[in-house]
Design an enzyme around this catalytic site. Structure first.
Site, PDB file in Angstrom:
ATOM      1  CE  LYS A  64      13.135   4.064  42.661  1.00 40.87           C
ATOM      2  NZ  LYS A  64      11.727   3.746  42.844  1.00 40.87           N
ATOM      3  CD  GLU A 109       9.962   1.745  47.686  1.00 42.47           C
ATOM      4  OE1 GLU A 109      10.726   0.909  47.184  1.00 42.47           O
ATOM      5  OE2 GLU A 109      10.007   2.093  48.877  1.00 42.47           O
ATOM      6  NE  ARG A 148      18.573  -2.653  37.707  1.00 40.04           N
ATOM      7  CZ  ARG A 148      17.538  -2.379  38.510  1.00 40.04           C
ATOM      8  NH1 ARG A 148      16.714  -3.307  38.889  1.00 40.04           N
ATOM      9  NH2 ARG A 148      17.363  -1.157  38.953  1.00 40.04           N
TER      10      ARG A 148
HETATM   11  P1  ATP Z   1      16.037   1.619  41.683  1.00 43.45           P
HETATM   12  O1  ATP Z   1      16.903   0.415  41.882  1.00 43.45           O
HETATM   13  O2  ATP Z   1      16.512   2.575  40.682  1.00 43.45           O
HETATM   14  O3  ATP Z   1      15.646   2.280  42.953  1.00 43.45           O
HETATM   15  P2  ATP Z   1      13.678   0.122  41.702  1.00 43.45           P
HETATM   16  O4  ATP Z   1      13.639  -1.158  40.963  1.00 43.45           O
HETATM   17  O5  ATP Z   1      13.806   0.055  43.163  1.00 43.45           O
HETATM   18  O6  ATP Z   1      14.753   1.034  41.020  1.00 43.45           O
HETATM   19  P3  ATP Z   1      10.941   0.678  41.445  1.00 43.45           P
HETATM   20  O7  ATP Z   1      10.245   1.946  41.714  1.00 43.45           O
HETATM   21  O8  ATP Z   1      10.730  -0.460  42.353  1.00 43.45           O
HETATM   22  O9  ATP Z   1      12.462   1.021  41.373  1.00 43.45           O
HETATM   23  O10 ATP Z   1      10.732   0.232  39.936  1.00 43.45           O
HETATM   24  C1  ATP Z   1       9.523   0.245  39.243  1.00 43.45           C
HETATM   25  C2  ATP Z   1       9.641  -0.694  38.078  1.00 43.45           C
HETATM   26  O11 ATP Z   1      10.694  -0.277  37.219  1.00 43.45           O
HETATM   27  C3  ATP Z   1       9.990  -2.090  38.555  1.00 43.45           C
HETATM   28  O12 ATP Z   1       9.190  -3.014  37.853  1.00 43.45           O
HETATM   29  C4  ATP Z   1      11.444  -2.230  38.203  1.00 43.45           C
HETATM   30  O13 ATP Z   1      11.756  -3.569  37.943  1.00 43.45           O
HETATM   31  C5  ATP Z   1      11.567  -1.349  36.973  1.00 43.45           C
HETATM   32  N1  ATP Z   1      12.942  -0.868  36.836  1.00 43.45           N
HETATM   33  C6  ATP Z   1      13.679  -0.194  37.751  1.00 43.45           C
HETATM   34  N2  ATP Z   1      14.920   0.043  37.295  1.00 43.45           N
HETATM   35  C7  ATP Z   1      14.974  -0.480  36.047  1.00 43.45           C
HETATM   36  C8  ATP Z   1      15.986  -0.558  35.043  1.00 43.45           C
HETATM   37  N3  ATP Z   1      17.212  -0.043  35.222  1.00 43.45           N
HETATM   38  N4  ATP Z   1      15.685  -1.168  33.882  1.00 43.45           N
HETATM   39  C9  ATP Z   1      14.458  -1.678  33.677  1.00 43.45           C
HETATM   40  N5  ATP Z   1      13.469  -1.640  34.566  1.00 43.45           N
HETATM   41  C10 ATP Z   1      13.703  -1.057  35.745  1.00 43.45           C
HETATM   42 MG    MG Z   2      12.283  -1.203  44.151  1.00 45.13          MG
END
Ligand code: ATP
Ligand code: MG
Length: 553
Positions: free
Chosen positions: A267, A33, A257
């Site tokens: 983020k 995102e 994760r």
């Molecule tokens: P955050 O919680 O940091 O905002 P998010 O999951 O909302 O992260 P996205 O932009 O939706 O961020 O993530 C893009 C991809 O990266 C998704 O498939 C998510 O599952 C993966 N991802 C995000 N954080 C992690 C992590 N700590 N370890 C592994 N994969 C991750």
């Molecule tokens: Mg997300």
């Protein structure tokens, strides 16, 4: 592909799918995102998704999951593309969930026509209050029995902008008694009169995650849709949509994760650190963002190696930050140019060296001959490290002290004859004599000394600012502590040395050059560096035979 390494569970699934002929080739995607910069956790997902594509001769899309107009920005899109490329991966297609808005709208109409979705006028609070709990079934909204025609008309009016934010939502009609809360008539669309970074004001209804993510996977024919464990409860809904819409059967798989010690990795939290000024920017070298790590001097290879080492599991765990540093040192040890820089300068005068003379000494750039050599100028006055001198030698002190001898790296053996102090009693000069017959590479003296120290020539050295970084948080898991995670910020995470001296060869480096300052660690030029003022980041300390030696005394 290494034969010895056992397959992770996703590789096992893929191999079985290829073997059974379920798929001829695989297609994965990385779906960020664009609401912030990528962090090391995303690197794990990138390495996994792109790595699978590469390993199995398939492909990987980069898809921006940009269905929330309020938080998303083009700046983030650009940074994400830069980071993925820097990590060493190429996407098959650059795609945006927002490009599917029209298709998603048609999917929603299809569900309504099938009697599987309805427009609800209930407020968010009313919807929540009727939702039940995991053990108590929910109750139907009064709007659940609307006719298909009425729903089609209301949904069209929602799209046309007739209603204000929150006035109506579109919900799937599934099962208000399902043990899975996500199946209790989940929201599909909400009204948001907001400007979108790509579609502008074309839409005032936006699909929810559960009505965008899986459908985007299907539209792209993604075979293996890999996400993190928190999406396990969404999988039933993911499959329900595919079944009811009769679209390409992408399948969702979940892995743990990445969590790391001494940092935060959401983020939302990282954004707070930036906006509240705890760090300077998203690419502050203390940030666990890919851009911050790149600026600090991490190599893409070390991050890929790290992601490979931690593997893919189905159980949450916490990875020690030092494992990442280990991978980094291993890589930098291979790639960094060996140079000399003095961080805490103390003047050393070679009293028996001719005034005004300069010698061009040859010094090795790396651990073996392949790295080549460079010229290091040597003269009567040198800067050496203050910590390499003791007024009175301790036991087993192999560095400078009155009466003691050391080798100056790539130069001569010198003997310390004495020192002077300034008015405050601080040592300001050490006086030594050199032994001309001990020149490195041409030593005919047969002498040996136990210590070798680094130095730079006073007249030739270049001034530099050096930024040393420590962990950004004082505790292993700041997000899990009581209170606000920001209470656990390490206030001493940045130390700036403004009076360092480095050898002049560093003037020709770029931010991509990786250095090992002998005995001091790995460094790189910061993006704020200029020819008029060099600025270095310490990427990581050395594994450190030296500090062990210091501890022995
Ligand atoms: P955050 O919680 O940091 O905002 P998010 O999951 O909302 O992260 P996205 O932009 O939706 O961020 O993530 C893009 C991809 O990266 C998704 O498939 C998510 O599952 C993966 N991802 C995000 N954080 C992690 C992590 N700590 N370890 C592994 N994969 C991750
Ligand atoms: Mg997300």
């Amino acid at each position: 592909m290494s034969e010895e390494k056992s397959l992770n569970f996703i590789e096992e699934i893929i191999e079985a799918d290829l073997e059974s002929g379920k798929y001829k080739t695989i297609l994965t995607r990385f779906p960020p995102e664009p609401n912030g910069y990528l962090h090391i956790g995303h690197a794990k997902s990138i390495c996994l998704n792109f790595g699978l594509g590469l390993k199995y001769g398939g492909k990987t899309n980069l898809r921006f999951d940009d269905t929330n107009p309020v938080k998303e920005e083009t700046e983030y899109v650009d940074s994400i593309k830069e980071d993925v490329q820097w990590l060493g991966f190429n996407w098959e297609k650059e795609l945006y969930a927002s490009d599917y808005f029209e298709q998603l709208y048609l999917f929603a109409v299809d569900l309504i026509k099938k009697g599987l979705a309805y427009v609800d006028d209930s407020s968010a609070e009313e919807i929540a209050s009727l939702k039940g709990t995991p053990t108590v079934p929910g109750m139907d909204s009064a709007n659940r029995s609307r006719t298909i025609d009425e729903n089609l008309q209301l949904f069209a009016q929602m799209k046309a902008g007739k209603y204000a934010d929150g006035e109506k939502v579109l919900r799937a009609k599934i099962d208000m008694a399902s043990p899975n809360m996500h199946m209790r008539d989940p929201l599909l669309y909400r009204i948001k009169h907001a400007h979108h970074h790509r579609t502008g004001d074309a839409w005032c209804i936006y699909p929810m995650y559960d009505f965008a993510h899986g459908q985007s996977d299907s539209i792209e024919n993604i075979t293996h849709s890999i996400c993190t464990l928190e999406f396990i409860p969404h999988r039933e809904l993911y499959d329900w949509m595919i079944d009811k819409l009769e679209i390409f059967p992408s399948q969702q798989y979940e892995f743990a994760r990445l969590n790391m010690t001494y940092t935060v990795m959401s983020k939302r939290k990282l954004l707070q650190l930036v906006t509240e000024g705890h760090v300077q920017s998203w690419d502050d070298p203390r940030m666990p963002t890919i851009s911050g790590m790149r600026r600090r001097g991490f190599t893409a290879e070390s991050i890929r190696t790290f992601c490979d080492k931690i593997g893919v599991a189905r159980r949450e765990n916490m990875i020690d930050f030092s494992l990442l540093e280990f991978c980094l040192r291993e890589d930098l040890n291979k790639s960094a140019l060996r140079v000399m820089g003095v961080l805490d300068p103390l003047k050393l005068i070679i009293t028996n060296y001719p005034d005004g003379q300069t010698e061009e000494l040859v010094s090795e750039n790396g651990p073996d001959e392949a790295y080549g050599t460079r010229i290091v100028p040597f003269s009567k006055e040198l800067w050496v490290e203050r910590e390499d001198f003791m007024e009175e030698a301790a036991k087993k002190w192999f560095r400078l002290a009155p009466g003691a001898a050391v080798r100056l790296k790539s130069a001569y053996i010198i003997k310390c004859d004495g020192f002077t102090k300034d008015a405050n009693g601080i040592v300001n000069e050490i006086h030594c004599s050199y032994l001309p017959e001990t020149k490195s590479g041409h030593d005919t003296s047969g002498m040996s000394v136990k210590g070798t120290i680094h130095w730079v020539s006073v007249t030739h050295a270049v001034p530099a600012e050096v930024r040393l970084y420590e962990r950004l948080f004082k505790v292993e898991n700041p997000a899990a502590e009581d209170g606000d995670f920001k209470e656990y910020i390490n206030e001493d995470s940045l130390k700036i040395i403004s009076n360092a001296w480095v050898e002049h060869s560093l003037l020709s480096g770029t931010t991509a050059t990786r250095y090992q300052f002998l005995r001091k660690g790995y460094f790189c030029l910061d993006k704020e560096s200029a020819a008029s003022k060099l600025v270095f980041n310490r990427t990581v300390t050395l594994k450190d035979a030296w500090s062990k030696e210091v501890k022995k005394h």
